[in-house]
Design an enzyme around this catalytic site. Sequence first.
Site, PDB file in Angstrom:
ATOM      1  N   ASP A   7     -17.151   7.155  -1.537  1.00  0.00           N
ATOM      2  CA  ASP A   7     -15.922   7.063  -0.744  1.00  0.00           C
ATOM      3  C   ASP A   7     -15.683   8.443  -0.135  1.00  0.00           C
ATOM      4  OD1 ASP A   7     -13.483   6.241   0.295  1.00  0.00           O
ATOM      5  OD2 ASP A   7     -12.409   6.329  -1.614  1.00  0.00           O
ATOM      6  N   CYS A  23     -16.287   1.502   0.611  1.00  0.00           N
ATOM      7  CA  CYS A  23     -15.109   0.678   0.914  1.00  0.00           C
ATOM      8  C   CYS A  23     -14.702   0.784   2.379  1.00  0.00           C
ATOM      9  CB  CYS A  23     -13.957   1.050  -0.007  1.00  0.00           C
ATOM     10  SG  CYS A  23     -13.403   2.766   0.165  1.00  0.00           S
ATOM     11  N   HIS A  74      -7.371   0.930  -6.475  1.00  0.00           N
ATOM     12  CA  HIS A  74      -7.598   0.039  -5.321  1.00  0.00           C
ATOM     13  C   HIS A  74      -8.263  -1.246  -5.871  1.00  0.00           C
ATOM     14  CE1 HIS A  74      -7.830  -1.230  -1.329  1.00  0.00           C
ATOM     15  NE2 HIS A  74      -8.682  -0.383  -0.802  1.00  0.00           N
ATOM     16  N   ARG A 106     -13.393  -8.726   1.456  1.00  0.00           N
ATOM     17  CA  ARG A 106     -11.974  -8.448   1.183  1.00  0.00           C
ATOM     18  C   ARG A 106     -11.148  -9.697   1.503  1.00  0.00           C
ATOM     19  NH1 ARG A 106      -9.981  -3.275   1.428  1.00  0.00           N
ATOM     20  NH2 ARG A 106      -8.059  -4.248   0.714  1.00  0.00           N
ATOM     21  N   GLN A 151     -10.115  -3.946  -3.635  1.00  0.00           N
ATOM     22  CA  GLN A 151     -11.399  -3.496  -3.098  1.00  0.00           C
ATOM     23  C   GLN A 151     -12.512  -3.677  -4.126  1.00  0.00           C
ATOM     24  OE1 GLN A 151     -12.070  -1.868   0.148  1.00  0.00           O
ATOM     25  NE2 GLN A 151     -14.071  -2.546  -0.564  1.00  0.00           N
ATOM     26  N   ARG A 204       0.887  -1.175   0.000  1.00  0.00           N
ATOM     27  CA  ARG A 204       0.000   0.000   0.000  1.00  0.00           C
ATOM     28  C   ARG A 204       0.915   1.213   0.000  1.00  0.00           C
ATOM     29  NH1 ARG A 204      -5.320   1.353   3.511  1.00  0.00           N
ATOM     30  NH2 ARG A 204      -6.100   0.049   1.827  1.00  0.00           N
TER      31      ARG A 204
HETATM   32  N1  NVA Z   1      -9.885   6.711  -1.309  1.00  0.00           N
HETATM   33  C1  NVA Z   1      -9.527   6.253   0.005  1.00  0.00           C
HETATM   34  C2  NVA Z   1      -9.755   4.774   0.112  1.00  0.00           C
HETATM   35  C3  NVA Z   1      -9.454   4.191   1.469  1.00  0.00           C
HETATM   36  C4  NVA Z   1      -9.647   2.711   1.516  1.00  0.00           C
HETATM   37  C5  NVA Z   1      -8.081   6.593   0.290  1.00  0.00           C
HETATM   38  O1  NVA Z   1      -7.253   6.444  -0.626  1.00  0.00           O
HETATM   39  O2  NVA Z   1      -7.777   7.038   1.399  1.00  0.00           O
HETATM   40  N1   CP Z   2     -11.141  -0.252   2.381  1.00  0.00           N
HETATM   41  C1   CP Z   2      -9.879  -0.291   2.826  1.00  0.00           C
HETATM   42  O1   CP Z   2      -8.936  -0.491   2.049  1.00  0.00           O
HETATM   43  O2   CP Z   2      -9.767  -0.152   4.162  1.00  0.00           O
HETATM   44  P1   CP Z   2      -8.418   0.050   4.992  1.00  0.00           P
HETATM   45  O3   CP Z   2      -7.878   1.418   4.635  1.00  0.00           O
HETATM   46  O4   CP Z   2      -8.838  -0.067   6.404  1.00  0.00           O
HETATM   47  O5   CP Z   2      -7.442  -1.017   4.594  1.00  0.00           O
END
Ligand code: NVA
Ligand code: CP
Length: 307
Positions: free
Chosen positions: A221, A261, A130, A289, A133, A103
């Site tokens: 989101d 998500c 992502h 997930r 997801q 990540r």
């Molecule tokens: N768009 C959000 C998704 C988190 C799972 C982010 O990148 O923070």
């Molecule tokens: N939806 C998602 O990726 O959640 P986290 O940021 O908790 O991993």
Amino acid sequence: MNKDFLCLSDWTREELETIFDLCRDLKAKTKAGAPHHLLAGKTLAMIFEKSSTRTRISFEVGMFQLGGHALFLHSGTTQMGRGEPIKDSARVMSGYCDGIMIRTYSQTAIEELAKFASIPVINGLTDMYHPCQIMADLFTVIEHKENYRDLKYCWIGDGNNMANSWINAAGVFGFELRVATPKGYEPDAGVVARAENAGARILYTNDPAEAAQGADVLNTDVWASMGQEAEQKEREKAFTGYQINDQLLALAASNCVVMHCLPAHRGEEITDSVIEGSHAIIFDEAENRLHVQKAIMATLMEGNKCN
Ligand code: NVA
Ligand code: CP
């Protein structure tokens, strides 16, 4: 094979549907308590440059349930965090592990990691995509609805990593997608162009009501993603009206489902009443997930060590 899972558009519909089939089987085995040690003796390195609840827990638990082991590596505690080149870390980790989930911020960095790693690399979220997801989201829709490719999908909010991956998915799977974003917060132009080339059926609008009209699946989101915290206030202004609430829900199909998500900012992009209401399938989505990523890991990492 050394195939990576960096972006949904790198995969065909048939390949992704095979992952859904395996997911169904693994979920049933998990629920029945039946062993499914497809990755016995294998190790996944999990590199996090951003926070996580779902991604971290579901990958780690998933590896354990598959008979393998997962290493949690916060980038700040590794030499990567002190500037060791990605291409060096990639080759070092390839000598120890059987797969890497990362990540991070930049899609270029993950592509560099995949280029130099001789083991599969999985995108656990970048600023651009992502994909894990969206796989969980689609699997959840398939569980709740028939003929998932004939449904109308709707995205309300930021043209962010989630929106980009939904656009990828519309190109690969061929379903209808409507994307409503405020001006200036549209999805990535390259992603849009690639979907167009793939013949995707996507409506882009600045009107949430137009996007939600008759939709079967509503999705949103947060307004400010990880790394954009300083823009929170200005985004709150720009995104006013881009909320999934009871009024917007009333425009969608009467049996529509609502997804997020998570984490959610209740009262911003979605109301508490929608999250807690009968259309939401958000916690099934979160659970899936685990099951989908187990299928992705087994697909990429089963068999002989790749290097
Ligand atoms: N768009 C959000 C998704 C988190 C799972 C982010 O990148 O923070
Ligand atoms: N939806 C998602 O990726 O959640 P986290 O940021 O908790 O991993």
